[in-house]
Design a protein around this motif. Structure first.
Motif, PDB file in Angstrom:
ATOM      1  N   ARG A 266      -8.168  -2.023   7.759  1.00 57.97           N
ATOM      2  CA  ARG A 266      -7.717  -1.398   6.450  1.00 57.97           C
ATOM      3  C   ARG A 266      -6.453  -2.396   6.254  1.00 57.97           C
ATOM      4  NH1 ARG A 266     -11.480   1.682   7.230  1.00 57.97           N
ATOM      5  NH2 ARG A 266     -11.548   3.787   6.988  1.00 57.97           N
ATOM      6  N   LYS A 267      -6.202  -2.527   4.954  1.00 60.94           N
ATOM      7  CA  LYS A 267      -5.115  -3.324   4.272  1.00 60.94           C
ATOM      8  C   LYS A 267      -3.868  -2.820   4.722  1.00 60.94           C
ATOM      9  CE  LYS A 267      -6.567  -3.099   0.059  1.00 60.94           C
ATOM     10  NZ  LYS A 267      -6.727  -3.329  -1.445  1.00 60.94           N
TER      11      LYS A 267
ATOM     12  N   ALA B  99       1.263  -1.453  -2.131  1.00 62.60           N
ATOM     13  CA  ALA B  99       2.420  -0.591  -2.359  1.00 62.60           C
ATOM     14  C   ALA B  99       3.514  -1.435  -3.136  1.00 62.60           C
ATOM     15  CB  ALA B  99       2.910   0.391  -1.379  1.00 62.60           C
ATOM     16  N   THR B 100       3.995  -1.257  -4.352  1.00 64.60           N
ATOM     17  CA  THR B 100       4.995  -2.148  -4.857  1.00 64.60           C
ATOM     18  C   THR B 100       6.095  -1.146  -5.360  1.00 64.60           C
ATOM     19  OG1 THR B 100       3.783  -2.188  -6.908  1.00 64.60           O
ATOM     20  CG2 THR B 100       3.689  -4.144  -5.498  1.00 64.60           C
ATOM     21  N   LEU B 101       7.199  -1.770  -5.448  1.00 64.51           N
ATOM     22  CA  LEU B 101       8.482  -1.054  -5.898  1.00 64.51           C
ATOM     23  C   LEU B 101       8.706  -1.271  -7.654  1.00 64.51           C
ATOM     24  CD1 LEU B 101      10.890  -1.945  -2.927  1.00 64.51           C
ATOM     25  CD2 LEU B 101       9.925   0.009  -3.159  1.00 64.51           C
TER      26      LEU B 101
END
Ligand code: FMN
Length: 222
Positions: free
Chosen positions: A202-203, A209-211
């Protein structure tokens, strides 16, 4: 079984031993899976449990063309069955494509097959007027389907969420006597896995996910 351990260990099992799966085992799995969330808690899932060889044999030819296109497009280097891009693979190439045995094995050999349907009369399809394919309705079903697989893993069983029958939903429903308003969501073969994967590929979190913004900085490991 510890929950985080279950997330990391619940792999797609496609090959099984001959050991049967009893109705009592299935009851336990479904009794756990039913605590899944669904829109408005409407719980529009239905499960048809199939063991009969005749049903398997009738369904196999319905799956084949979908698998052929999937495999042919995979080999052509594109994302199979993708709705955004036209297929670069011709009908003739698809029809001539050999399907790997691993894709057919679950239908043929799993001790039991669960056919999971969603009652469309119970979904709040809030994306239905958008100019793209719908994704919201599935969210009222797939947590339930995934709970079945997590529970199976906890019981020493395994399975795979499969969707190759989707394009032939009408014929699948006719075979199983499913009423019109139900959508085919998945066929889940279940059994005792003959091999167990322990390291799933899995990645990492940083890749998805970014802020604050889509293009914002990645959420880094603490
Ligand atoms: C929506 C969906 C559809 C899938 N359809 C199929 C399928 O039709 N046949 C199949 O063998 N696996 C199917 N899979 C299983 C995926 O290939 C599998 O979850 C993924 O490759 C990860 O496998 P792993 O957990 O063993 O690493 C499907 C999974 C999802 C979530």
């Amino acid at each position: 079984m510890e929950l985080y351990e279950a997330f990391r260990g619940t792999f797609a099992a496609r090959h099984f031993t001959d050991e049967p799966v009893s109705d009592a085992q299935l009851y336990r799995l479904l009794d756990a899976a039913r605590f899944a969330p669904s829109g408005g808690n409407r719980q529009g899932w239905r499960v048809v449990i199939v063991r009969e060889a005749a049903t398997r044999a009738a369904l196999e030819p319905l799956m084949l063309p979908t698998m052929q296109r999937y495999v042919a497009e995979q080999r052509a280097g594109v994302s199979p069955w993708n709705p955004l891009a036209p297929s670069p693979v011709s009908e003739a190439t698809c029809a001539a494509t050999e399907v790997p045995e691993a894709l057919l094995a679950p239908l043929r050999t799993a001790p039991v097959l669960l056919f999971v349907f969603l009652d469309l009369g119970k979904v709040a399809a809030m994306d239905q007027h958008l100019d793209r394919i719908g994704v919201i309705s599935g969210a009222s079903l797939y947590p339930f389907a995934w709970n079945i697989l997590l529970a199976a893993h906890a019981e020493g069983l395994g399975g795979t969420l499969t969707t190759f029958l989707a394009p032939e939903e009408g014929k699948v429903k006719a075979h199983l006597g499913v009423p019109e308003d139900y959508a085919f969501a998945a066929m889940i073969p279940l059994g005792v896995p003959s091999k167990r994967l322990t390291k799933l590929s899995r990645k990492p979190v940083e890749d998805f996910a970014t802020l604050e913004r889509f293009a914002g900085p990645p959420l880094g490991a603490p």
